[in-house]
Design an enzyme around this catalytic site. Sequence first.
Site, short mmCIF file in Angstrom:
data_model
loop_
_atom_site.label_atom_id
_atom_site.label_comp_id
_atom_site.label_asym_id
_atom_site.label_seq_id
_atom_site.Cartn_x
_atom_site.Cartn_y
_atom_site.Cartn_z
N ALA A 95 0.86 -1.17 0.00
CA ALA A 95 0.00 0.00 0.00
C ALA A 95 0.90 1.23 0.00
O ALA A 95 2.04 1.18 0.49
CB ALA A 95 -0.88 -0.02 1.24
N GLY A 147 0.58 -5.02 1.08
CA GLY A 147 -0.58 -5.13 0.18
C GLY A 147 -0.27 -5.85 -1.12
O GLY A 147 -1.15 -6.49 -1.71
N GLU A 163 -0.48 -9.41 -0.29
CA GLU A 163 -1.89 -9.74 -0.06
C GLU A 163 -2.64 -9.92 -1.38
O GLU A 163 -3.50 -10.80 -1.51
CB GLU A 163 -2.54 -8.66 0.82
CG GLU A 163 -2.02 -8.74 2.26
CD GLU A 163 -2.40 -7.53 3.11
OE1 GLU A 163 -2.14 -6.40 2.66
OE2 GLU A 163 -2.94 -7.73 4.21
N GLU A 203 3.99 -5.14 7.67
CA GLU A 203 3.13 -4.14 8.33
C GLU A 203 3.56 -3.87 9.76
O GLU A 203 3.60 -2.72 10.21
CB GLU A 203 1.66 -4.59 8.30
CG GLU A 203 0.99 -4.44 6.96
CD GLU A 203 1.19 -5.65 6.05
OE1 GLU A 203 2.06 -6.50 6.35
OE2 GLU A 203 0.47 -5.73 5.05
#
Length: 257
Positions: free
Chosen positions: A63, A108, A111, A131
């Site tokens: 992200a 992300g 993911e 994270e």
Amino acid sequence: MSVRLEREEPLALLVLDRPERLNALDTGSLRTLLAAIRELAADERIRVVILTGAGDRAFAAGADIGEMVEKSPAEALAFAELGQAVCRAIEEAPQPYIAAVNGYALGGGCELALACDIRLASERAVFAQPEVTLGIPPGWGGSQRLPRVVPPGIAGELLYTGRRVGAQEALRIGLVNAVYPAEELLERARELARQIAANGPIAVRLTKAAVRFGLEHGLEAGLAYERQLFAHAFTTGDQREGMRAFLEKRRPTFLGR
Ligand code: DAK
């Protein structure tokens, strides 16, 4: 353009295309990606989708941290919902998704790859859920999907340390199906996609639906769903064609109906 959609019927490529930020995913990229996944889901000519990153350094470095840093809790929730919606759309899409991971797949990015049905890696691939090193837990499904893809103890170690995993380790722990030289990765992904696309299109769709349903609802419910889908296949011409072709010792011509 942060996400490119390239059609090579019966395949499609979705390319995360923000190489100057290592394809980091911001709200704009996520919205474009979600729209493209939905567009492809409605397109029966597309049988398999390959998801990859532009450039030779990253699938997606996560992200966009620059966008996230000042978010309020409410904004963080909306951002997590959007990222989760993208991952869910991949899982719920009728087509199998192949992640072709050609560099960093962090946070992300990892993911997104986890939401795909199959993961192929280049020798340069690096996976991590970093994270916790940024002071947050995963927000786009990493805490749920990583332990469903690799053994829970391995997933726990990776989630709690944020440690990076190279391509060979990813192969050993079952995070990826295969590792190829970087220059071969996309062609190998296309070969695999074509192999899938040569099969009965309805059968492949029903199989993905059964696999996904069973993983989420357990064995008993999954078996009940599987037999309904199996019976449904006998309403299609493809079932007759596939079986007759076998008996007549010829290649089947599947029409997808
Ligand atoms: N976001 C924004 N920019 C990024 C980025 C990222 N994730 N990753 C790299 N970049 C940018 C760099 O800032 C740099 O920009 P400039 O300095 O050139 O302006 C450019 O891309 C090139 O990167 P580097 O110069 O750093 O390249 P290096 O080769 O030195 O290092 C690296 C590559 C991938 C190791 C490094 O860039 C890095 O560590 N990047 C951050 C990786 C990371 O931690 N990713 C995980 C992000 S966290 C949630 C919602 C979402 C999430 C969680 C919760 N909720 C709302 C609850 C998801 C979280 C994540 O994905």
